[in-house]
Design a protein around this motif. Structure first.
Motif, PDB file in Angstrom:
ATOM      1  N   SER A 151      -2.544  63.412   8.049  1.00 48.41           N
ATOM      2  CA  SER A 151      -2.051  61.843   7.692  1.00 48.41           C
ATOM      3  C   SER A 151      -1.982  61.195   8.705  1.00 48.41           C
ATOM      4  O   SER A 151      -0.993  61.362   9.571  1.00 48.41           O
ATOM      5  N   GLU A 206       1.166  66.591  -1.579  1.00 44.36           N
ATOM      6  CA  GLU A 206       0.049  65.960  -1.615  1.00 44.36           C
ATOM      7  C   GLU A 206      -1.057  67.143  -1.673  1.00 44.36           C
ATOM      8  O   GLU A 206      -1.979  66.829  -2.633  1.00 44.36           O
ATOM      9  N   GLY A 210      -3.442  67.310  -5.359  1.00 47.19           N
ATOM     10  CA  GLY A 210      -4.711  66.952  -4.758  1.00 47.19           C
ATOM     11  C   GLY A 210      -5.851  67.058  -5.746  1.00 47.19           C
ATOM     12  O   GLY A 210      -6.020  68.456  -6.194  1.00 47.19           O
TER      13      GLY A 210
END
Length: 293
Positions: A151, A206, A210
């Motif tokens: 990220s 995340e 996902g």
């Protein structure tokens, strides 16, 4: 000694507590409602609505989920993506952040500019899809790990954190003959536990939640993640799963919504169990490196 008098709350403070208490109840009620409905059945749903408190404790929805073979396949996929994906994300993010935080790096501003550029612009959906297919990552678990490994936002925060550490730590380590890898792994990482735990949890959440990459690139139902499994139940209820739940009831009609809510509970429960263990690191770690240079 005289006992200290308790300070009386003002009318404004009382109103403030009431408002925030009401907001907290409004936030928690959907989760509470999902839990109640997951234990409901057809008869109860017809008699009592809305659900303010549980009227029955029926595990049919959970039994239907557990007896579905695709649930465990999806769970295995999500666990693999979460564990392996988080580990790789932390490894490459921390190493890249440390390298970018060293001012002696040649071309440092150029690399930072290229990384920041990706926060503003992307190649687009179709070119990205073509690249994933050309790399033979479609219909594999790795399409949910490699394209989203780092990220940019987290990387910049990590870089600022490492840049803000006292230079004396690195200087003392170099006097003892340490190289950059030893300085990172034996000096910076051990003193950064709140920082590491915070961003490890961010990455884990995340990866667990996902679904977009799997929705685009995976057609094989055997390797679809848990979130796609949940979506299939909520959007288009699986008739095979409904028939399994029907057989559990021995002739009674299954309450489809209880199976859907049970799927939501089972999906979010594992990741919620991580928060109590990592919550103590949040206060120290969540604001670290948040001020950019």
């Amino acid at each position: 000694m005289k006992a200290k008098k308790k300070r009386r709350l003002s009318a404004f403070e009382i109103c403030l507590y009431l408002i925030f208490g009401l907001l907290a109840l409004m936030t928690l009620y959907p989760f509470y409602n999902v839990l109640i409905v997951s234990f409901s059945n057809t008869v109860t749903s017809a008699k009592y609505s809305p659900y303010l408190y549980p009227h029955v404790f029926d595990l049919t929805g959970y039994k239907a989920i557990i007896r579905d073979e695709f649930f465990f396949k999806s769970l295995a996929t999500t666990l693999f993506v979460t564990v392996v994906g988080t580990s790789l994300s932390m490894l490459f993010s921390v190493v890249a952040a440390y390298v970018l935080s060293r001012k002696r790096l040649l071309g440092r501003k150029f690399f930072l500019g290229m990384i920041l550029f990706t926060m503003l612009f992307s190649g687009g959906l179709i070119p990205t899809y073509l690249v994933i297919c050309d790399l033979n990552l479609d219909n594999t678990i790795w399409c949910m790990i490699l394209p989203v490994m780092i990220s940019t936002y987290y990387l910049i925060i990590m870089k600022n954190y490492f840049a803000g550490l006292p230079p004396s730590l690195e200087e003392a380590a170099r006097l003892d003959g340490a190289n950059d890898w030893i300085i990172l792994t034996r000096v910076f990482v051990p003193i950064s536990k709140p920082f590491m735990a915070t961003f490890a949890l961010f990455y884990a959440v995340e990866r667990w939640n996902g679904w977009w990459e799997a929705y685009l690139y995976i057609n094989d139902k055997n390797i679809k993640p848990l979130q796609i499994y949940l979506r299939d139940i909520l959007v288009s209820f699986n008739t095979q799963l409904g028939s399994q739940a029907q057989s559990i009831l021995s002739g009674n009609r299954v309450f489809v919504q209880s199976v859907q809510m049970a799927a939501i509970v089972v999906t979010m429960l594992p990741i919620l169990c991580l928060y109590p263990f990592l919550q103590k690191y949040f206060v120290k770690g969540v604001m670290i490196g948040s001020v950019k240079e």
